[in-house]
Design an enzyme around this catalytic site. Sequence first.
Site, PDB file in Angstrom:
ATOM      1  N   ASP A  61       7.004  -4.561  14.194  1.00 40.33           N
ATOM      2  CA  ASP A  61       7.569  -3.215  14.105  1.00 40.33           C
ATOM      3  C   ASP A  61       7.763  -2.584  15.485  1.00 40.33           C
ATOM      4  O   ASP A  61       8.794  -1.941  15.745  1.00 40.33           O
ATOM      5  CB  ASP A  61       6.712  -2.317  13.210  1.00 40.33           C
TER       6      ASP A  61
ATOM      7  N   ASP B 159       0.816  -1.214   0.000  1.00 42.75           N
ATOM      8  CA  ASP B 159       0.000   0.000   0.000  1.00 42.75           C
ATOM      9  C   ASP B 159       0.850   1.265   0.000  1.00 42.75           C
ATOM     10  O   ASP B 159       0.396   2.328   0.424  1.00 42.75           O
ATOM     11  CB  ASP B 159      -0.943   0.010   1.207  1.00 42.75           C
TER      12      ASP B 159
END
Length: 456
Positions: free
Chosen positions: A300, A222
């Site tokens: 993350d 994306d």
Amino acid sequence: MLKKSSLVLWGAALFIAWHGLLLLFLWSRPPSSSSSFGGEEGSRLTAQVIRLAQDAETELERQKDLLRQIHRYSQLWGRRKAGLKSSPGPPKNLSPPPPPPPVITQEEEEEDAEPVLPVLVLACDRSTVRRCLDKLLRYRPSARRFPLIVSQDCGHAETAQVIASYGDAVSHIRQPDLSDIPVPPEHRKFQGYYKIARHYRWALGQVFRTFRYRAAIVVEDDLEIAPDFYEYFQAAFPLLRADPSLWCVSAWNDNGKEQMVDVSQAELLYRTDFFPGLGWLLLAELWDELEPKWPKAFWDDWMRQPEQRRGRSCVRPEVSRTMTFGRKGVSHGQFFDQYLKFIKLNDRFVPFTRLDLSYLKKEEYERVFLPKVYSAPEIKVEELQGNRRRDLGAVRLQYSGRDSFKAFAKALGLMDDLKSGVPRAGYRGIVSFVYRGRRVYLAPPSDWTGYDPSWS
């Protein structure tokens, strides 16, 4: 067909040979009245011969069944091949896996004096991956130096067809394990984060273990890239290799909304203690370190923990070289409407490979950056919001703790969350941004001693 004919001939030869030996044995056999083979002994011998004959017939039947299977599968494959030739679009579930990208040795790279930096695109069920791939291909200066590898999870057929439509321009690899992952009961709604972490581990393993690249640029499906995306990473790669206090180069500025960056300084780069992600470069040596302890979920945020960061920093730009268009995802659009959709994507090409980036090395950076921050006049947030004291130029806001940092960040439109005590885009606690056209440093006191993980 030749293989099938050979098997038929072999079976026939075996049948003839066996029966020939059987007849020869029976003809040469002594009479049953002989003292050696008479009576009961002869009966036993006859029974053995009959049993051997039955075994031979059983083996021949097995061989014939094998030949029938070969013939059936040969016909099936022939029909599939015919279907592939007549099919106007990409075949479904019949295409063989693509060949791996070329392996570039260190010697070849050094001789060519140009790094090979594959771009790994993590994809799942977004057919809008086309928008990402179109820009990656449009701005790519060299297919050899920047091979594209799309790693797909989820098994989404429409997304797979979009990726296949690019043919040899990309290498399409597929995560083999699509099963659900056992998670703690309280994490059932986070199943997607577990699958993402599993996919990252598999895909990075392919890049560094199977294809044996020495570095990789990681993007997700994306992201849209800037015209100088490749130029930026190519220029920063030698710096990443040379400075052990760096562990990544990111294309992303967490506070990169258009009104908060200086677009006239698109060449400006910073060090940051916050792992930005969203288009980032890492070395194979870092994967050697991270792979054995890779987390089951929330990879993350795990990267942002002190145990992984180990005091190292990333390089990030003033103006982002990626932007996200993916509101839909496992995070359900968290931060997207408030921050992410407003990130300014750089639109002019900066020739980074012709610039001197040595100012980003730790000692040189701190020698220049820290005095610049702490020599800037300190003002109150009300003065900044009221656009007063414009004559001062760059200014500094000083926070004293977690609560004051969050209050300033919210008042000024910055992202106010902290990960392991580190503010987004911060270096030594300092966040640099633009407010109403002037440079502002949101900074801790000059005697700052380190991050406090309890601030998270």
